[in-house]
Design an enzyme around this catalytic site. Structure first.
Site, PDB file in Angstrom:
ATOM      1  N   GLU A   1      22.631  -6.004  -4.677  1.00  0.00           N
ATOM      2  CA  GLU A   1      23.978  -4.912  -4.815  1.00  0.00           C
ATOM      3  C   GLU A   1      23.138  -3.908  -4.249  1.00  0.00           C
ATOM      4  OE1 GLU A   1      27.585  -3.504  -6.315  1.00  0.00           O
ATOM      5  OE2 GLU A   1      27.237  -5.384  -6.649  1.00  0.00           O
TER       6      GLU A   1
ATOM      7  N   THR B   1      30.450  -1.345  -3.816  1.00  0.00           N
ATOM      8  CA  THR B   1      31.840  -0.071  -3.601  1.00  0.00           C
ATOM      9  C   THR B   1      32.549   0.159  -2.734  1.00  0.00           C
ATOM     10  OG1 THR B   1      29.842   0.793  -5.275  1.00  0.00           O
ATOM     11  CG2 THR B   1      31.556   2.003  -4.720  1.00  0.00           C
TER      12      THR B   1
ATOM     13  N   LYS C   1      35.310 -10.373  -9.789  1.00  0.00           N
ATOM     14  CA  LYS C   1      34.281  -8.886 -10.941  1.00  0.00           C
ATOM     15  C   LYS C   1      35.079  -8.690 -11.634  1.00  0.00           C
ATOM     16  CE  LYS C   1      33.547  -4.745  -9.801  1.00  0.00           C
ATOM     17  NZ  LYS C   1      33.066  -4.195  -8.796  1.00  0.00           N
TER      18      LYS C   1
END
Length: 217
Positions: free
Chosen positions: A47, A76, A136
């Site tokens: 990521e 993000t 998450k």
């Protein structure tokens, strides 16, 4: 609840059990070397966050370099524009610090994996109903593996990905508590994105993957 367009966690994630989170706020200069070090040492799911300079271009370049051997995502993600840019860059998934129906719809419409952030049972189930690939749990370090185990009891069947302050030493505990994998930033990456020791990064990477392998025996 069944969401027809929901993506399932990839083998790249579940078999290696870890997704490194690359967040280089100062510069993206060292990103290619860090990516190569991680991949050379066995990482197959990565990521890169939107607040890393050149994040989208880096995903495109890495996709061209590694092909189908490595799954790449954008983290993000805060806006629909980020989702569009992630798709255009060749990302396979997006990761968010929060849960947002608009971002969920945008990701699912593009066939992208969707990993929203949540913490409480209500938040986790809300994210799952919106079509999350996995949820998450963020920030995981606030409560630790015991919390993950307790959380997973009544919501068995929702894949959980603890992220935020996960250390190398705690990887086995999180996996034993029911995590499908862990997200790791600073404790794994260290100062490598600022030009730090790539040899140390390689050592940490092998330790993490060895820890994962030990839970799969």
């Amino acid at each position: 609840m069944t969401v027809p367009s929901r993506q399932t966690p990839s083998r790249a994630l579940t078999e290696t059990g870890v997704v490194p989170i690359l967040r280089g706020k100062k510069t993206g200069e060292h990103l290619p070397a860090v990516l190569d070090t991680l991949v050379d040492n066995g990482i197959r799911c990565l990521e890169i966050t939107t607040n890393t300079p050149g994040a989208f271009a880096a995903v495109t370049a890495a996709h061209e370099r590694y092909g189908a051997d490595v799954e790449l995502g954008i983290g993000t993600v805060l806006t629909v524009d980020d989702v569009r840019a992630a798709e255009q860059a060749g990302a396979a998934f997006i990761v968010c610090p929060h849960t947002d129906p608009e971002l969920a719809d945008a990701a699912l419409a593009r066939g992208l994996g969707y990993y929203p952030g949540a913490f409480t049972a209500t938040e986790v189930l809300t994210a799952w109903k919106l079509g999350a690939t996995a949820v998450k749990i963020f920030p995981a370090s606030v409560a630790g593996p015991k919390y993950l185990r307790e959380l997973g009891g009544p919501i068995d069947g929702v894949p959980l990905l603890p992220t935020g302050g996960v250390t190398v030493e705690l990887v086995p505990e999180y996996l034993a508590a029911g995590a499908i994998a862990v997200g790791m930033g600073g404790p794994l990456v260290g100062d490598a994105l600022d030009g730090g020791d790539l040899g140390a990064l390689a050592t940490r990477t092998r330790r993490v993957l060895d820890a994962v392998a030990g839970t799969q025996v």
